[in-house]
Design a protein around this motif. Structure first.
Motif, PDB file in Angstrom:
ATOM      1  N   ARG A 187       0.846  -1.191   0.000  1.00  0.00           N
ATOM      2  CA  ARG A 187       0.000   0.000   0.000  1.00  0.00           C
ATOM      3  C   ARG A 187       0.882   1.241   0.000  1.00  0.00           C
ATOM      4  N   GLY A 188       0.583   2.141  -0.933  1.00  0.00           N
ATOM      5  CA  GLY A 188       1.319   3.402  -1.012  1.00  0.00           C
ATOM      6  C   GLY A 188       2.525   3.317  -1.932  1.00  0.00           C
ATOM      7  N   GLY A 189       2.908   4.456  -2.460  1.00  0.00           N
ATOM      8  CA  GLY A 189       4.112   4.567  -3.279  1.00  0.00           C
ATOM      9  C   GLY A 189       4.154   3.598  -4.444  1.00  0.00           C
ATOM     10  N   ARG A 190       5.326   3.018  -4.673  1.00  0.00           N
ATOM     11  CA  ARG A 190       5.532   2.115  -5.818  1.00  0.00           C
ATOM     12  C   ARG A 190       5.183   0.661  -5.514  1.00  0.00           C
ATOM     13  N   VAL A 191       4.514   0.429  -4.387  1.00  0.00           N
ATOM     14  CA  VAL A 191       4.103  -0.933  -4.043  1.00  0.00           C
ATOM     15  C   VAL A 191       2.589  -1.036  -3.851  1.00  0.00           C
ATOM     16  N   ASP A 192       1.854  -0.056  -4.306  1.00  0.00           N
ATOM     17  CA  ASP A 192       0.415   0.005  -4.052  1.00  0.00           C
ATOM     18  C   ASP A 192      -0.363  -0.952  -4.970  1.00  0.00           C
ATOM     19  N   SER A 193      -0.925  -1.995  -4.389  1.00  0.00           N
ATOM     20  CA  SER A 193      -1.637  -3.008  -5.175  1.00  0.00           C
ATOM     21  C   SER A 193      -2.815  -2.425  -5.946  1.00  0.00           C
ATOM     22  N   MET A 194      -3.522  -1.481  -5.356  1.00  0.00           N
ATOM     23  CA  MET A 194      -4.668  -0.908  -6.054  1.00  0.00           C
ATOM     24  C   MET A 194      -4.208  -0.091  -7.264  1.00  0.00           C
ATOM     25  N   ARG A 195      -3.175   0.722  -7.090  1.00  0.00           N
ATOM     26  CA  ARG A 195      -2.645   1.504  -8.213  1.00  0.00           C
ATOM     27  C   ARG A 195      -1.991   0.627  -9.269  1.00  0.00           C
ATOM     28  N   ARG A 196      -1.601  -0.581  -8.867  1.00  0.00           N
ATOM     29  CA  ARG A 196      -1.050  -1.558  -9.817  1.00  0.00           C
ATOM     30  C   ARG A 196      -2.165  -2.300 -10.547  1.00  0.00           C
ATOM     31  N   PHE A 197      -3.415  -2.042 -10.167  1.00  0.00           N
ATOM     32  CA  PHE A 197      -4.579  -2.689 -10.781  1.00  0.00           C
ATOM     33  C   PHE A 197      -4.503  -4.208 -10.630  1.00  0.00           C
ATOM     34  N   ILE A 198      -4.310  -4.636  -9.383  1.00  0.00           N
ATOM     35  CA  ILE A 198      -4.266  -6.063  -9.078  1.00  0.00           C
ATOM     36  C   ILE A 198      -5.686  -6.546  -8.811  1.00  0.00           C
ATOM     37  N   TYR A 199      -6.120  -7.519  -9.615  1.00  0.00           N
ATOM     38  CA  TYR A 199      -7.478  -8.047  -9.543  1.00  0.00           C
ATOM     39  C   TYR A 199      -7.456  -9.563  -9.364  1.00  0.00           C
ATOM     40  N   ILE A 200      -8.585 -10.068  -8.910  1.00  0.00           N
ATOM     41  CA  ILE A 200      -8.972 -11.450  -9.140  1.00  0.00           C
ATOM     42  C   ILE A 200      -9.963 -11.341 -10.288  1.00  0.00           C
ATOM     43  N   HIS A 201      -9.642 -11.969 -11.421  1.00  0.00           N
ATOM     44  CA  HIS A 201     -10.499 -11.802 -12.594  1.00  0.00           C
ATOM     45  C   HIS A 201     -10.588 -13.079 -13.405  1.00  0.00           C
ATOM     46  N   GLY A 202     -11.557 -13.098 -14.294  1.00  0.00           N
ATOM     47  CA  GLY A 202     -11.750 -14.250 -15.160  1.00  0.00           C
ATOM     48  C   GLY A 202     -10.730 -14.288 -16.279  1.00  0.00           C
ATOM     49  N   THR A 203     -10.479 -15.504 -16.742  1.00  0.00           N
ATOM     50  CA  THR A 203      -9.576 -15.754 -17.861  1.00  0.00           C
ATOM     51  C   THR A 203     -10.235 -16.787 -18.765  1.00  0.00           C
ATOM     52  N   PRO A 204      -9.867 -16.853 -20.022  1.00  0.00           N
ATOM     53  CA  PRO A 204     -10.478 -17.859 -20.899  1.00  0.00           C
ATOM     54  C   PRO A 204     -10.274 -19.286 -20.369  1.00  0.00           C
ATOM     55  N   ASP A 205     -11.262 -20.136 -20.600  1.00  0.00           N
ATOM     56  CA  ASP A 205     -11.157 -21.535 -20.183  1.00  0.00           C
ATOM     57  C   ASP A 205     -10.006 -22.248 -20.871  1.00  0.00           C
ATOM     58  N   THR A 206      -9.526 -21.703 -21.975  1.00  0.00           N
ATOM     59  CA  THR A 206      -8.396 -22.294 -22.691  1.00  0.00           C
ATOM     60  C   THR A 206      -7.068 -22.046 -21.977  1.00  0.00           C
ATOM     61  N   GLU A 207      -7.050 -21.095 -21.043  1.00  0.00           N
ATOM     62  CA  GLU A 207      -5.826 -20.784 -20.294  1.00  0.00           C
ATOM     63  C   GLU A 207      -5.668 -21.782 -19.147  1.00  0.00           C
ATOM     64  N   PRO A 208      -4.478 -22.341 -18.993  1.00  0.00           N
ATOM     65  CA  PRO A 208      -4.271 -23.298 -17.905  1.00  0.00           C
ATOM     66  C   PRO A 208      -4.248 -22.602 -16.545  1.00  0.00           C
ATOM     67  N   LEU A 209      -4.787 -23.276 -15.560  1.00  0.00           N
ATOM     68  CA  LEU A 209      -4.679 -22.829 -14.179  1.00  0.00           C
ATOM     69  C   LEU A 209      -3.756 -23.807 -13.453  1.00  0.00           C
ATOM     70  N   GLY A 210      -3.308 -23.410 -12.270  1.00  0.00           N
ATOM     71  CA  GLY A 210      -2.393 -24.261 -11.528  1.00  0.00           C
ATOM     72  C   GLY A 210      -0.936 -23.998 -11.864  1.00  0.00           C
ATOM     73  N   VAL A 211      -0.709 -23.067 -12.803  1.00  0.00           N
ATOM     74  CA  VAL A 211       0.649 -22.668 -13.167  1.00  0.00           C
ATOM     75  C   VAL A 211       0.681 -21.147 -13.277  1.00  0.00           C
ATOM     76  N   PRO A 212       1.769 -20.515 -12.857  1.00  0.00           N
ATOM     77  CA  PRO A 212       1.874 -19.061 -12.950  1.00  0.00           C
ATOM     78  C   PRO A 212       1.935 -18.607 -14.410  1.00  0.00           C
ATOM     79  N   ARG A 213       0.994 -17.725 -14.812  1.00  0.00           N
ATOM     80  CA  ARG A 213       0.983 -17.228 -16.192  1.00  0.00           C
ATOM     81  C   ARG A 213       0.482 -15.802 -16.311  1.00  0.00           C
ATOM     82  N   SER A 214       0.021 -15.208 -15.219  1.00  0.00           N
ATOM     83  CA  SER A 214      -0.593 -13.882 -15.318  1.00  0.00           C
ATOM     84  C   SER A 214       0.468 -12.786 -15.357  1.00  0.00           C
ATOM     85  N   HIS A 215      -0.008 -11.548 -15.489  1.00  0.00           N
ATOM     86  CA  HIS A 215       0.861 -10.373 -15.463  1.00  0.00           C
ATOM     87  C   HIS A 215       0.892  -9.737 -14.079  1.00  0.00           C
ATOM     88  N   GLY A 216       0.433 -10.462 -13.068  1.00  0.00           N
ATOM     89  CA  GLY A 216       0.415  -9.970 -11.692  1.00  0.00           C
ATOM     90  C   GLY A 216      -0.893 -10.244 -10.986  1.00  0.00           C
TER      91      GLY A 216
END
Length: 158
Positions: free
Chosen positions: A104-133
């Motif tokens: 929170r705050g400055g260059r580590v602020d999760s909200m300003r970094r637009f960090i979400y829990i969001h949907g992804t296509p069913d074709t994308e694998p889960l259980g492996v790191p692949r997101s942009h954050g």
């Protein structure tokens, strides 16, 4: 107290609610691993909360850009026409950090970094790191979770 536990190591998200069995979902966190710095493409750790719930009532596969629905529904044809997009689908749980100086705050602020829990296509694998954050989930799981999680819900990312 309802809370979400995100395990980067296990690539899982667990919903805990008083008196009810936990629900565990597969997820995908950052390809770049854990980290809090702006523009790192990493998933931030620590205590967070759900700051905003976006997309209630939207169709499964609805496409969002800048937290606004585009009017599109994800299809393989749409994906092929826009191969550069990082698909944000169906619903968004926008997270804000609770730890000043860490997420929170400055260059580590999760909200300003637009960090979400969001949907992804069913074709994308889960259980492996692949997101942009962000924390990616398949749409059916996200719809279920979204309906069970109010704004203000605590989220622990470890």
């Amino acid at each position: 107290m309802t809370r979400l536990l995100v395990s980067i190591a296990e690539q899982s998200l667990t919903l805990e609610r008083p008196g009810l069995a936990p629900i565990c979902y597969p997820i995908s966190t950052a390809l770049n691993g854990p980290g809090e710095q702006m523009d790192s493409g990493c998933t931030p750790r620590g205590a967070h909360r759900v700051r905003a719930r976006i997309g209630a009532g939207m169709a499964r596969g609805s496409v969002f850009i800048g937290r606004r629905p585009t009017g599109e529904i994800w299809t393989p044809t749409l994906a092929a026409a826009h191969p550069q997009r990082d698909w944000i689908l169906t619903r968004i749980l926008w997270l804000c950090g609770e730890e000043p100086g860490r997420n929170r705050g400055g260059r580590v602020d999760s909200m300003r970094r637009f960090i979400y829990i969001h949907g992804t296509p069913d074709t994308e694998p889960l259980g492996v790191p692949r997101s942009h954050g962000c924390i990616r989930m398949h749409s059916d799981d996200l719809i279920e979770l979204f309906d069970l999680v109010p704004a203000g819900t605590r989220v622990c990312i470890d």
